[in-house]
Scaffold this active site. Structure first.
Site, PDB file in Angstrom:
ATOM      1  N   THR A 186      49.429 -43.749  10.309  1.00 44.66           N
ATOM      2  CA  THR A 186      48.317 -43.546  11.160  1.00 44.66           C
ATOM      3  C   THR A 186      47.030 -43.249  10.036  1.00 44.66           C
ATOM      4  O   THR A 186      47.285 -42.065   9.263  1.00 44.66           O
ATOM      5  CB  THR A 186      48.572 -42.106  12.059  1.00 44.66           C
ATOM      6  OG1 THR A 186      49.396 -42.229  13.004  1.00 44.66           O
ATOM      7  CG2 THR A 186      47.110 -41.640  12.586  1.00 44.66           C
ATOM      8  N   LYS A 234      44.916 -45.434  18.124  1.00 37.53           N
ATOM      9  CA  LYS A 234      45.812 -44.012  17.907  1.00 37.53           C
ATOM     10  C   LYS A 234      44.766 -42.885  18.028  1.00 37.53           C
ATOM     11  O   LYS A 234      45.244 -41.678  18.287  1.00 37.53           O
ATOM     12  CB  LYS A 234      46.339 -44.287  16.403  1.00 37.53           C
ATOM     13  CG  LYS A 234      47.200 -43.416  16.061  1.00 37.53           C
ATOM     14  CD  LYS A 234      48.223 -42.693  17.155  1.00 37.53           C
ATOM     15  CE  LYS A 234      49.079 -41.709  16.827  1.00 37.53           C
ATOM     16  NZ  LYS A 234      50.093 -41.979  15.492  1.00 37.53           N
TER      17      LYS A 234
END
Length: 288
Positions: A97, A172
């Site tokens: 991420t 995300k």
């Protein structure tokens, strides 16, 4: 079956690499702390590499799941980075991420060097990684995705290409925005119920069957009600993610007042000593 490398054997990468090996792929692993990679090889077989470049050499696909932009840049573009050894026509899949900006930067570098790159952050947490049930949000080129997708499914229940390079990271971010708001709402509801003398178990049993239902409610209300937070997705990690979200929001003009507020609440949890507590520990802040 493909020749694959996995860079980063943290709580997510360790089981993800294990699922690759269990599906019959030829797996090489690299981890910054070599002892972790040695342990993985002793349990799963495969091969250990001492640098990202060594891990990437001769592979069809190289996966990575590291901490942040700086870690990712180090394992890809660093002195012994994987990009120095990637074969032409190979694919690099990043499950970190990270920011959309670094995804675009690495896609451009990979394209110039003749191999593919996908930004592919995941959702599902440690349990999803352990059980091979992750959801993967992908940015990049269609042809590259079609090569990588069957292998990604070794540890995923779903993987979808959502747009150009960076789109996986943007998805995300949207995921984390939703989670932040839902967890804060659930924390306030449980706190409110306790203050009112309600039977939390009974109430959740009812409202979880209606419009208030969420993954967080189904999977976290029992531990929240019991005041247990020593597991799960750490507050430190969530603050890292929300920092990326808020920076992107400033760049694209998005108004994120709730996300900014919950990020401040997580800062208070950190100050309480909850840096490694699960994100559901927002309740602990209310019950101080």
């Amino acid at each position: 079956m493909v020749k694959a490398a996995f860079l980063g054997l943290g709580v997510m990468g360790y089981p993800m690499a294990r699922h690759l090996k269990a599906k019959g792929h030829d797996v090489t692993v690299y981890n910054r702390t070599t002892a972790k990679a040695e342990k993985w090889v002793s349990e799963q077989g495969g091969r250990l590499a001492k640098t990202p470049a060594e891990a990437a050499a001769g592979q069809d696909i190289v996966f990575a799941c590291v901490g942040n932009d700086d870690d990712l840049r180090q394992v890809t573009l660093g002195e012994a980075g994987a990009f120095k050894a990637m074969a032409k026509g190979a694919v690099f899949v990043d499950h970190t991420t990270a920011s959309a900006g670094i995804a675009r930067e690495l896609h451009a570098a990979a394209t110039a060097a003749g191999f593919g790159f996908l930004d592919a952050p995941v959702s599902g947490g440690q349990a999803g990684a352990e059980n091979g049930q992750l959801t993967v949000m992908v940015g990049g080129d269609q042809a590259t995705f079609e090569i990588a997708q069957p292998v990604i499914m070794s540890f995923a229940k779903a993987a979808r290409l959502l747009g150009d390079p960076g789109a996986g990271q943007l998805a995300k971010m949207m995921n984390q925005i939703c989670i932040a708001g839902v967890v804060q709402g659930l924390a306030e509801a449980i706190h409110f119920g306790k203050q009112s003398g309600m039977d939390i178990e009974a109430v959740i049993d009812v409202i979880s069957k209606g419009a208030a239902q969420s993954w967080q409610m189904e999977n976290r209300y029992k531990t929240m009600n019991a005041g247990k937070f020593d597991f799960g997705f750490a507050v430190d990690w969530m603050r890292k993610d929300l920092g990326i979200v808020l920076e992107e929001g400033r760049a694209n003009g998005a108004k994120l007042p709730l996300t900014a507020l919950v990020d401040q609440f997580y800062a208070e949890v950190q100050a309480m000593g909850g840096k490694r507590w699960d994100t559901s520990s927002l309740l602990a802040r209310l019950e101080r």
